[in-house]
Design a protein around this motif. Sequence first.
Motif, mmCIF file in Angstrom:
data_model
loop_
_atom_site.group_PDB
_atom_site.id
_atom_site.type_symbol
_atom_site.label_atom_id
_atom_site.label_comp_id
_atom_site.label_asym_id
_atom_site.label_seq_id
_atom_site.Cartn_x
_atom_site.Cartn_y
_atom_site.Cartn_z
ATOM 1 N N ASP A 38 0.819 -1.210 0.000
ATOM 2 C CA ASP A 38 0.000 0.000 0.000
ATOM 3 C C ASP A 38 0.854 1.261 0.000
ATOM 4 N N THR A 39 0.869 1.972 -1.135
ATOM 5 C CA THR A 39 1.584 3.249 -1.214
ATOM 6 C C THR A 39 0.805 4.380 -0.560
ATOM 7 N N GLY A 40 -0.448 4.116 -0.182
ATOM 8 C CA GLY A 40 -1.303 5.171 0.355
ATOM 9 C C GLY A 40 -1.308 5.271 1.867
ATOM 10 N N SER A 41 -0.540 4.429 2.565
ATOM 11 C CA SER A 41 -0.449 4.515 4.016
ATOM 12 C C SER A 41 0.987 4.253 4.439
ATOM 13 N N SER A 42 1.283 4.571 5.699
ATOM 14 C CA SER A 42 2.644 4.421 6.216
ATOM 15 C C SER A 42 2.636 3.493 7.413
ATOM 16 N N GLY A 43 3.306 2.365 7.287
ATOM 17 C CA GLY A 43 3.415 1.425 8.393
ATOM 18 C C GLY A 43 2.703 0.121 8.128
ATOM 19 N N MET A 44 3.236 -0.945 8.691
ATOM 20 C CA MET A 44 2.645 -2.270 8.553
ATOM 21 C C MET A 44 1.629 -2.505 9.659
ATOM 22 N N THR A 45 0.502 -3.126 9.317
ATOM 23 C CA THR A 45 -0.475 -3.574 10.301
ATOM 24 C C THR A 45 -0.672 -5.071 10.145
ATOM 25 N N LEU A 46 -0.658 -5.794 11.270
ATOM 26 C CA LEU A 46 -0.867 -7.235 11.269
ATOM 27 C C LEU A 46 -1.833 -7.609 12.372
ATOM 28 N N ASP A 47 -2.707 -8.565 12.087
ATOM 29 C CA ASP A 47 -3.608 -9.089 13.101
ATOM 30 C C ASP A 47 -2.805 -9.926 14.099
ATOM 31 N N ALA A 48 -3.120 -9.786 15.385
ATOM 32 C CA ALA A 48 -2.409 -10.530 16.423
ATOM 33 C C ALA A 48 -2.765 -12.014 16.421
ATOM 34 N N ALA A 49 -3.915 -12.378 15.831
ATOM 35 C CA ALA A 49 -4.340 -13.782 15.804
ATOM 36 C C ALA A 49 -3.310 -14.632 15.069
ATOM 37 N N GLY A 50 -2.904 -15.721 15.685
ATOM 38 C CA GLY A 50 -1.908 -16.593 15.076
ATOM 39 C C GLY A 50 -0.482 -16.139 15.302
ATOM 40 N N ILE A 51 -0.319 -14.920 15.855
ATOM 41 C CA ILE A 51 1.014 -14.382 16.141
ATOM 42 C C ILE A 51 1.271 -14.388 17.646
#
Length: 364
Positions: free
Chosen positions: A74-87
């Motif tokens: 995504d060039t339109g946002s800054s930063g990675m988002t990840l769901d905590a499920a499974g992590i």
Amino acid sequence: MTAKHLLFTSKIIGCLLITVAFFSCKKDKTVPPQTQVSPVTLGLYEYASGVNKRIFLPITLVGTKAVTYYTVFDTGSSGMTLDAAGILPASMITSSGIQFTGDSVVVNGITVTNTKGTISFGDQLSSTKEYGNLAYANITIGDAQGNLTLKRVPFFLYYKIVDETGAQLSAHASDVFGVGPGTSYVTSLIQSPLRSFSTGTGLTSGFKLATLNKSLFSTSGTYVSNLLTIGLSNSDLSSSGFIMHPLSYSNSGGYSPNIPATITYNGKTISGQILFDTGTPSTTVIEDRLATNSIGSLPANSTVTITTNKGFVYTYTTSSTGNLTEVQNPNNTGDYRTIFSLDFFISNEYLTDYGNHQIGLKNN
């Protein structure tokens, strides 16, 4: 590619980041990044469902946790988002937040802090919201066909995601790899993970995105090699034909990816700020403050031309299956930006120079 965790919302058009809560935490020990002397080139997956298109970057390791998640590049946002499920362990994740005591906790090589917030993607007409915490981890991007480990990446680890109606979405429905030049509004510590690629003295921090191959978008997800180059050479910045656009800075959100331009549609020319957004899957939205009866989709065979303040010109024609475009009034959407969808990247190359705070555009 098995596309298990995919969210298609035609209005996911750039990222509005809203801080809900902000709590101080102890600073983590800084790990010196490894030095890289040459660019790294990775492939991406081109995926389509009807008129919607996505490009995905796999994540295969978060801390010490082996995973297989496909994040929206995504060039339109800054930063990675990840769901905590499974992590994180399921016992840590509740409907009201990630549960631990103290300023931070380390689980599976992931440091989760008590800096909390909410990230919203979209506009007033349609949006998704992610609720979570600032976290840090080593992240391996790519897969067996080519990968790279980024050291000590700050990212947003979310425990819940909901749509504009308040309905909760499935885990990993919207994992995002945001590579914009700015910072998150949750905390300025979150920015593009590609900034964690250490370029040494021979390269400039940034990336190039080659033109996408229209014929390779598929419902199964097609791996396309050499789409993403991480680390920029002098020739990338001076002699490869990109038209460079210096970026403006604000105390809120850092360097903006929005580029001043004129936009011509239906014989009408307006000024605007343009965001070129790989995170918008299908429909370009022209924001026209004077739009009244013209609000809505442009008919097929309409011609749109943009001319940026640095002389980059791009013209396209709408059809029923591609270059879909609608006109909106920002009073309705709450967003003043004209946002170009993924179709733009099928005809143009794109470059973001983090080191010199500029975006390059190139017709192809």
